[in-house]
Design an enzyme around this catalytic site. Sequence first.
Site, PDB file in Angstrom:
ATOM      1  N   GLN A  19      65.614  19.781  14.647  1.00 55.51           N
ATOM      2  CA  GLN A  19      64.612  20.389  13.765  1.00 55.51           C
ATOM      3  C   GLN A  19      64.989  21.799  13.343  1.00 55.51           C
ATOM      4  OE1 GLN A  19      60.771  20.151  15.664  1.00 55.51           O
ATOM      5  NE2 GLN A  19      60.683  17.932  15.513  1.00 55.51           N
ATOM      6  N   GLY A  20      65.031  22.705  14.345  1.00 52.78           N
ATOM      7  CA  GLY A  20      65.073  24.137  14.055  1.00 52.78           C
ATOM      8  C   GLY A  20      66.135  24.541  13.063  1.00 52.78           C
ATOM      9  N   GLU A  87      64.966  31.918  16.822  1.00 48.63           N
ATOM     10  CA  GLU A  87      64.592  31.035  17.931  1.00 48.63           C
ATOM     11  C   GLU A  87      64.882  31.781  19.228  1.00 48.63           C
ATOM     12  OE1 GLU A  87      66.570  27.272  17.380  1.00 48.63           O
ATOM     13  OE2 GLU A  87      65.246  26.698  15.750  1.00 48.63           O
ATOM     14  N   HIS A 198      64.046  21.349  26.944  1.00 47.01           N
ATOM     15  CA  HIS A 198      63.431  22.093  25.848  1.00 47.01           C
ATOM     16  C   HIS A 198      62.011  22.457  26.271  1.00 47.01           C
ATOM     17  CE1 HIS A 198      61.926  23.211  21.914  1.00 47.01           C
ATOM     18  NE2 HIS A 198      63.168  23.157  21.444  1.00 47.01           N
ATOM     19  N   ARG A 249      65.838  29.570  26.342  1.00 49.91           N
ATOM     20  CA  ARG A 249      65.114  28.323  26.557  1.00 49.91           C
ATOM     21  C   ARG A 249      64.869  27.994  28.030  1.00 49.91           C
ATOM     22  NH1 ARG A 249      67.511  23.928  22.596  1.00 49.91           N
ATOM     23  NH2 ARG A 249      66.413  25.172  21.064  1.00 49.91           N
ATOM     24  N   HIS A 308      66.520  17.587  27.052  1.00 56.57           N
ATOM     25  CA  HIS A 308      66.858  17.802  25.645  1.00 56.57           C
ATOM     26  C   HIS A 308      68.360  17.805  25.368  1.00 56.57           C
ATOM     27  CE1 HIS A 308      66.242  19.247  21.582  1.00 56.57           C
ATOM     28  NE2 HIS A 308      66.951  20.341  21.811  1.00 56.57           N
ATOM     29  N   GLU A 332      77.721  16.975  21.503  1.00 57.40           N
ATOM     30  CA  GLU A 332      77.047  17.117  22.803  1.00 57.40           C
ATOM     31  C   GLU A 332      77.842  16.489  23.940  1.00 57.40           C
ATOM     32  OE1 GLU A 332      72.950  15.998  22.706  1.00 57.40           O
ATOM     33  OE2 GLU A 332      72.654  16.361  24.847  1.00 57.40           O
ATOM     34  N   SER A 348      73.904  23.992  18.843  1.00 58.52           N
ATOM     35  CA  SER A 348      74.487  22.648  19.004  1.00 58.52           C
ATOM     36  C   SER A 348      75.012  22.094  17.690  1.00 58.52           C
ATOM     37  CB  SER A 348      73.466  21.696  19.610  1.00 58.52           C
ATOM     38  OG  SER A 348      72.259  21.769  18.906  1.00 58.52           O
ATOM     39  N   LEU A 349      74.211  22.172  16.632  1.00 59.31           N
ATOM     40  CA  LEU A 349      74.723  21.701  15.337  1.00 59.31           C
ATOM     41  C   LEU A 349      75.914  22.560  14.914  1.00 59.31           C
ATOM     42  CD1 LEU A 349      71.457  20.884  13.299  1.00 59.31           C
ATOM     43  CD2 LEU A 349      73.001  19.287  14.431  1.00 59.31           C
TER      44      LEU A 349
HETATM   45  C1  SIN Z   1      64.535  23.343  18.163  1.00 64.53           C
HETATM   46  O1  SIN Z   1      64.376  23.200  16.963  1.00 64.53           O
HETATM   47  O2  SIN Z   1      63.776  23.967  18.892  1.00 64.53           O
HETATM   48  C2  SIN Z   1      65.712  22.669  18.807  1.00 64.53           C
HETATM   49  C3  SIN Z   1      66.945  23.259  18.339  1.00 64.53           C
HETATM   50  C4  SIN Z   1      68.000  23.112  19.389  1.00 64.53           C
HETATM   51  O3  SIN Z   1      67.977  22.181  20.186  1.00 64.53           O
HETATM   52  O4  SIN Z   1      68.848  24.001  19.439  1.00 64.53           O
END
Ligand code: SIN
Length: 372
Positions: A19-20, A87, A198, A249, A308, A332, A348-349
């Site tokens: 998402q983020g 984030e 997460h 996190r 997560h 991953e 990660s992406l």
């Molecule tokens: C998130 O959108 O909170 C997850 C992003 C991530 O796993 O780095």
Amino acid sequence: VVLNKAHPAQEATATHYAQGGIAVVVPGTDDSVAAHVADTLAAGGGLCDPDAVSSIVADGYRAVAALVADGARFDAAAPNGWALTREGGHSRRRIIHAGGDATGAEVQRALDRAAATLDVRGNQLAVQVLHDAAVTGVQVLTGDGLGVIEAPAVILATGGLGQLYPATTNPAVATGGGIALALSAGVPVADMEFIQFHPTMLFDGPARRGGARRALVTEAIRGEGAILVDARGDSVTAGVHPMGDLAPRDVVAAAIDARLKATGDPCVFLDARGIDGFEHRFPTVTAACRAVGVDPVRQPIPVVPGAHYSCGGVVTDVYGQTALPGLFAAGEVARTGMHGANRLASNSLLEGLVVGDRAGRAAAGHARAAGA
Ligand code: SIN
């Protein structure tokens, strides 16, 4: 040849559900590679490989620009350039996103488009990496039984292992298959003890074994000002870390876990009611909440930590090369040294794009050198 153990049209990847966004240093902003590296090392608890972090972070903008050239579109901000959010653990606004909170779906769309010329096969389970001193191919289980695909180079891109846990944000395919393939080929894995929880997975009832993927509630919502409170309305992270709700996190997940144990409550709450235009900015989370009867515009969102991300994996260099010549790993499933004990949000992406690109080139080079 791309082997997919699921049917591609039926089962989405973990990338699809991200998402983020993507953490990337955009030239011309107040950000720097040094700052992003420092944040990554701090989140990783002193267990990252600093050279790997520097190499991957420094290549991030190029990798994202290449994806844009392949058709990816990220949300823009006036007067020009990408909209940047924050984030947990980030000292700057450096997260680019697409479709509000549907970044992974856009990344996957662009990758699928770029891969349209490849031979993508569904319902094919790789069960063994075949090798002598170097890779010779893979053994594959299909509906017709066992078969062999000869190949001088193999890239593991199998994602994570969240489905080993009763409550996870990962899709059904995330069962750690790539780790098993590497281990049975005698290839080292490392840092497997660092499973990232997460902090904010949507709470929709008690955990159940063998359960379906649970919805993520992106950290970017806290980046835009939402706060974490317990059932009494008290802050969950007050006094825990100087960055508060935007601490790394692992810190936030541990604070929630401690609060749940202290109170006996089943969940805490993410109060996002102060965010203007929430539905537009976070359409994926809005839909997931409404599907379980919660309206995030008017109600705090019930959340719990959930399995997560696997910070460890198959040991590779920053080009995806494992200890076995011809065997590469990216994303991953791999352990490049980027994440240490705790991955920084949206790295990660970034790592997948940078190392995936490099591993593809290295695998092609290896195959050419092997005369394929
Ligand atoms: C998130 O959108 O909170 C997850 C992003 C991530 O796993 O780095």
